[in-house]
Design an enzyme around this catalytic site. Structure first.
Site, PDB file in Angstrom:
ATOM      1  N   GLY A 153       0.814  -1.228   0.000  1.00  0.00           N
ATOM      2  CA  GLY A 153       0.000   0.000   0.000  1.00  0.00           C
ATOM      3  C   GLY A 153       0.842   1.270   0.000  1.00  0.00           C
ATOM      4  CG  HIS A 195      -4.808   6.829   5.136  1.00  0.00           C
ATOM      5  ND1 HIS A 195      -3.739   7.142   4.336  1.00  0.00           N
ATOM      6  CD2 HIS A 195      -4.345   6.883   6.407  1.00  0.00           C
ATOM      7  CE1 HIS A 195      -2.673   7.358   5.077  1.00  0.00           C
ATOM      8  NE2 HIS A 195      -3.004   7.204   6.346  1.00  0.00           N
ATOM      9  CE  LYS A 241      -9.887   0.720  -3.707  1.00  0.00           C
ATOM     10  NZ  LYS A 241      -9.158   1.964  -3.470  1.00  0.00           N
ATOM     11  CG  ASP A 270     -10.397   5.193  -3.672  1.00  0.00           C
ATOM     12  OD1 ASP A 270      -9.917   5.059  -2.531  1.00  0.00           O
ATOM     13  OD2 ASP A 270     -10.087   4.475  -4.643  1.00  0.00           O
ATOM     14  CG  ASP A 281     -22.055  29.033  32.780  1.00  0.00           C
ATOM     15  OD1 ASP A 281     -22.616  30.100  33.098  1.00  0.00           O
ATOM     16  OD2 ASP A 281     -22.456  28.305  31.855  1.00  0.00           O
TER      17      ASP A 281
HETATM   18  C1  GDG Z   1      -6.541   3.665   1.216  1.00  0.00           C
HETATM   19  C2  GDG Z   1      -7.695   4.528   0.716  1.00  0.00           C
HETATM   20  C3  GDG Z   1      -6.030   6.119  -0.220  1.00  0.00           C
HETATM   21  C4  GDG Z   1      -2.428  -2.926  -5.260  1.00  0.00           C
HETATM   22  N1  GDG Z   1      -2.236  -4.118  -5.813  1.00  0.00           N
HETATM   23  C5  GDG Z   1      -0.927  -4.313  -5.937  1.00  0.00           C
HETATM   24  C6  GDG Z   1      -0.277  -3.200  -5.446  1.00  0.00           C
HETATM   25  N2  GDG Z   1      -1.226  -2.363  -5.024  1.00  0.00           N
HETATM   26  C7  GDG Z   1      -0.974  -1.057  -4.412  1.00  0.00           C
HETATM   27  C8  GDG Z   1      -1.200   0.049  -5.399  1.00  0.00           C
HETATM   28  C9  GDG Z   1      -1.445   1.218  -4.481  1.00  0.00           C
HETATM   29  C10 GDG Z   1      -2.106   0.573  -3.277  1.00  0.00           C
HETATM   30  O1  GDG Z   1      -1.883  -0.817  -3.374  1.00  0.00           O
HETATM   31  C11 GDG Z   1      -3.603   0.819  -3.257  1.00  0.00           C
HETATM   32  O2  GDG Z   1      -3.818   2.137  -2.874  1.00  0.00           O
HETATM   33  P1  GDG Z   1      -5.157   2.916  -3.163  1.00  0.00           P
HETATM   34  O3  GDG Z   1      -4.967   4.344  -2.814  1.00  0.00           O
HETATM   35  O4  GDG Z   1      -5.534   2.755  -4.560  1.00  0.00           O
HETATM   36  O5  GDG Z   1      -6.305   2.227  -2.290  1.00  0.00           O
HETATM   37  P2  GDG Z   1      -6.516   1.655  -0.765  1.00  0.00           P
HETATM   38  O6  GDG Z   1      -5.747   0.422  -0.534  1.00  0.00           O
HETATM   39  O7  GDG Z   1      -7.987   1.495  -0.667  1.00  0.00           O
HETATM   40  O8  GDG Z   1      -5.983   2.774   0.237  1.00  0.00           O
HETATM   41  C12 GDG Z   1      -7.262   5.276  -0.519  1.00  0.00           C
HETATM   42  C13 GDG Z   1      -4.938   5.281   0.442  1.00  0.00           C
HETATM   43  O9  GDG Z   1      -5.457   4.586   1.579  1.00  0.00           O
HETATM   44  C14 GDG Z   1      -3.771   6.149   0.907  1.00  0.00           C
HETATM   45  O10 GDG Z   1      -4.190   7.174   1.765  1.00  0.00           O
HETATM   46  O11 GDG Z   1      -5.516   6.616  -1.443  1.00  0.00           O
HETATM   47  O12 GDG Z   1      -8.302   6.101  -0.968  1.00  0.00           O
HETATM   48  O13 GDG Z   1      -8.834   3.722   0.439  1.00  0.00           O
HETATM   49  O14 GDG Z   1      -0.242   1.793  -4.042  1.00  0.00           O
HETATM   50  O15 GDG Z   1      -0.051   0.178  -6.193  1.00  0.00           O
HETATM   51  N3  GDG Z   1       1.063  -3.069  -5.434  1.00  0.00           N
HETATM   52  C15 GDG Z   1       1.795  -4.107  -5.925  1.00  0.00           C
HETATM   53  N4  GDG Z   1       1.201  -5.231  -6.385  1.00  0.00           N
HETATM   54  C16 GDG Z   1      -0.133  -5.378  -6.421  1.00  0.00           C
HETATM   55  O16 GDG Z   1      -0.643  -6.414  -6.839  1.00  0.00           O
HETATM   56  N5  GDG Z   1       3.130  -4.004  -5.929  1.00  0.00           N
END
Ligand code: GDG
Length: 715
Positions: free
Chosen positions: A14, A151, A262, A356, A659
């Site tokens: 993440g 987040h 999503k 999101d 108060d």
């Molecule tokens: C929460 C909030 C907010 C996913 N699959 C793979 C992979 N990923 C990585 C992506 C991205 C991350 O996971 C997902 O981040 P998102 O922001 O899209 O979504 P959430 O997990 O729901 O995150 C969101 C975030 O927190 C930060 O504040 O943006 O809105 O919901 O980085 O690249 N990475 C790899 N392989 C995968 O299969 N290497």
């Protein structure tokens, strides 16, 4: 993660983890979290694991499988997650044991942190899973700064209000020094939720609850740009592999955790609709959806997996041919190189969440497009849309619009792609994950722990009692509402109870003492409630007064503006649901405690303008706590103090208590040797403070009994 007898370290994929890694590497910090199922490890491996954790300055808070089920899958992801994403039909409100587990786990986190922090340290709490931690920490430690970052979206206040635990969660968050959100809209929603759920004062970037002000800031999270711009032969190989598998095709990509927020099913439906409308596309486009498994134990996620599988099957069987299917679903996670190869080979990226917080995938796609081409289709309900204004934005609920936008993306000229993509890349490169973390932590460093109101320690009150009872003569000047009686939801409900009447009677009967009630109420109310007691009564903040048993006298005539001011305020109250106008003999008040904040603020501004235009400076406008009062200039509760002093040849000791702001006028008119008591929180010039009305009444009880030792000294 534990694997047999061994522990394997894996970087969390993440964006949050990536963003914080930099800060953690550079700072003298500790990272507290849940490190997985290490509890199952044999003794020896467990010890090695703990040592490795300590080495990396990580602390693991243990959770049992049942806690994980109730706290993580249950309350965090079964209640807060869907509610904060506006998906109300997914929320499971009924399970009280889940809320209990949420509290227990938050308590455990807070305890672990409290054991580690030193005075002056800053603690940064992340996300909706730990919303009670700020409050729990604050209850134990005043000497630290606490920041909280959310987040996910903060929903509109009408949605937030649905949460049964809305008060507990807000009360906790409002003990932080800094709250961070991704977008301006979430900040607006947060501040309005606080205003609608609790009795707070708000500014554009702050909320004041009780005596503490928390700053609410906007910090859009970014990504580690270098990671997505990297050049690497392994990535090139993976790209070749993808391209050779999809020759002569335009590639469309989706990358998401398989989460119902999503918008994957709708995205698939929109693609299906497009293929129906333009059958020629069947042989020229290829859609890859990477769906990363997540929260598989939560029922809604298992359901989603089934329906996505079914949809892909249906669309492929309808539009596929012996040479291939238009949709490809990958239900797994991929490594960095493969992810980058997918981004770089995608002509069109679909990021169409229903809601999101930010969405990092959108930013990652942009950063990885070192060739400056490609088209990002982005949901307007992703936080990222607030920044990525050169994307093609779309309402993900509108299938036709999504289908149309995909069509438009597929046929966009390379020139337009490059103009848009350059602008997007500029933004993403400027606002990196590292900067995000530094901005937040720097701002948190700037806040100072606000000292808690110095609630009186017993020693203080002992001295107070001694001083008052030792004085040869004393005058008690007591405010009524919020001081002698708790603030009631409606003014008429604050009638004195029998115990209060007894207490006031006993105080009034003390030798060498006078007891005055100094209130904002009109004379009739004071007369009705307290008229039979031998008290001095002062109504309307000192405009009207009477000695025990004597008739009322006025310090000012009924002001000439009164009727017109009443008419003006009533007119505004009619168009402000919840507002009420209280007419007094020489002033009029506009109460808006029960009105919607935004509307009330706008009304108060309009009222102030109109008052200034109509009456100029012949009226005084006082703004109290959710009340605006129009009165004759110059008369305050201080006049009562002055008159008491003037009436006595030998100055008695004055004991004043109240108060709110109007009581401060009284305190400011006191002399050095007098005694002032503030009841409850808030900034005050009073010398003493008690926390609540019952505590104040206890203090008054103590004034009835002159301790022997004082009596001896005095004689
Ligand atoms: C929460 C909030 C907010 C996913 N699959 C793979 C992979 N990923 C990585 C992506 C991205 C991350 O996971 C997902 O981040 P998102 O922001 O899209 O979504 P959430 O997990 O729901 O995150 C969101 C975030 O927190 C930060 O504040 O943006 O809105 O919901 O980085 O690249 N990475 C790899 N392989 C995968 O299969 N290497």
């Amino acid at each position: 993660m534990a694997h047999g007898d061994e522990v394997r370290w894996r970087l969390s994929p993440g964006g949050l983890a990536a963003a914080l890694r930099g800060v953690h590497a550079d700072a003298d910090s500790l990272w507290v979290g849940f490190a997985g199922d290490a509890g199952k490890l044999p003794e020896e491996s467990r010890r090695r694991f703990d040592a490795e954790l300590a080495d990396k300055r990580l602390i693991s808070v243990p959770l049992t499988p049942s806690e994980l089920g109730l706290y993580y899958d249950g309350f965090s992801n079964g209640v807060l997650w869907p509610l904060f994403h506006y998906l109300l039909d997914k929320v499971r409100f009924e399970a009280s044991n889940e809320w209990r587990a949420y509290r227990t786990v938050n308590e455990r986190f807070a305890r672990v942190v409290a054991e580690q922090v030193r005075p002056g340290d800053a603690v940064w709490v992340h996300d909706y899973h730990l919303a009670l931690v700020p409050g729990l920490l604050r209850a134990q430690r005043e000497d630290i700064r606490v920041g909280f970052f959310l987040h996910v979206p903060w929903p509109s206040s009408d949605v937030y209000r649905i949460l049964p635990q809305r008060e507990e969660i807000l009360r906790s968050l409002l003990t932080a020094d800094l709250i961070g959100l991704h977008t301006e809209a979430y900040r607006h929603n947060f501040i309005h939720s606080a205003a609608n759920v609790l009795d707070v004062d708000v500014g554009v970037d702050s909320v004041t609850f009780q005596d503490r002000t928390v700053r609410v800031g906007v910090y859009p999270i970014g990504i580690d740009v270098a990671r997505f711009e990297q050049q690497n032969p392994a990535i090139d190989d993976a790209m070749k592999h993808i391209v050779s598998g999809t020759p002569n095709k335009k590639r469309i990509l989706g990358v998401d955790r398989l989460d119902y927020t999503k918008g994957i099913p709708r995205r698939l439906l929109a693609l299906g609709r497009l293929l129906e409308r333009e059958p020629a596309l069947k042989s020229t486009v290829h859609f890859i959806q990477l769906a990363v498994p997540t929260r598989e134990k939560v029922e809604a996620y298992a359901d989603l997996r089934r329906s996505v599988n079914e949809l892909v099957g249906r669309i492929n069987s309808q539009h596929g041919s012996p040479t291939g299917s238009p949709l490809q679903l990958l239900y797994r996670s991929v490594g960095d190189h493969e992810l980058l190869a997918l981004y770089r080979t995608a002509d069109v990226m679909l990021v169409t969440p229903l809601r999101d917080g930010m969405n990092l995938v959108a930013k990652e796609y942009v950063a990885s497009r070192v060739s400056n081409d490609g088209v990002l289709v982005l949901s307007e309900f992703a936080g990222a849309a607030a920044e990525l204004d050169a994307a093609l934005t779309v309402n993900p609920y509108d299938l036709d619009a999504v289908a149309r936008t995909i069509r438009c993306a597929l046929s966009m000229t390379r020139d337009e792609q490059m103009v848009r993509m350059r602008r997007l890349r500029d933004r993403v490169r400027q606002a990196t994950a590292d900067l995000w973390a530094r901005d937040f932590t720097n701002d948190l460093e700037q806040t100072r722990p606000v000292p808690r109101s110095s609630l009186s320690v017993p020693g203080d009150l002992d001295t107070l009692v001694e001083r008052v009872t030792a004085a040869p003569s004393r005058v008690l000047l007591l405010d009524y509402d919020g001081t002698l009686a708790p603030i009631a939801p409606l003014p008429v409900l604050a009638r004195p109870d029998p115990a209060l009447r007894e207490l006031l009677r006993a105080l009034a009967a003390l030798a060498g003492a006078e007891t005055h009630i100094v209130s904002g109420r009109p004379p009739e109310v004071l007369e009705d409630w307290l008229g039979g007691l031998p008290l001095w009564l002062h109504a309307e903040h000192g405009v009207r007064s009477r000695a025990p048993g004597a008739p009322w006298t006025a310090r000012a005539e009924t002001p000439p503006f009164l009727e017109r001011a009443v008419e003006l305020l009533e007119r505004h109250a009619r168009s402000t649901p919840g507002a009420l106008v209280e007419k007094k003999s020489s002033s009029v008040a506009f109460h808006y405690r029960r009105s919607e904040l935004h509307l009330a603020e706008a009304r108060v501004r309009a009222i102030r303008n109109e008052l200034a235009q109509t009456f100029g400076n012949t009226v005084e406008v006082l703004e109290g706590h959710k009340v605006l009062e129009v009165k004759t200039p110059g008369i305050t509760k201080a006049n009562v103090v002055e008159e008491v002093v003037a009436r006595h040849t030998t100055r008695p000791l004055l004991f004043a208590a109240g108060d709110d702001r109007t009581d401060e006028d009284m305190f400011s008119a006191l002399a050095e040797g007098d005694v002032s008591v503030r009841v409850g929180p808030g900034i005050t010039r009073a010398r003493y403070r008690v926390a609540t009305v019952p505590e104040f009444r206890e203090l008054l009880e103590r004034l009835l009994f002159v301790p022997d030792v004082v009596a001896l000294n005095a004689s």
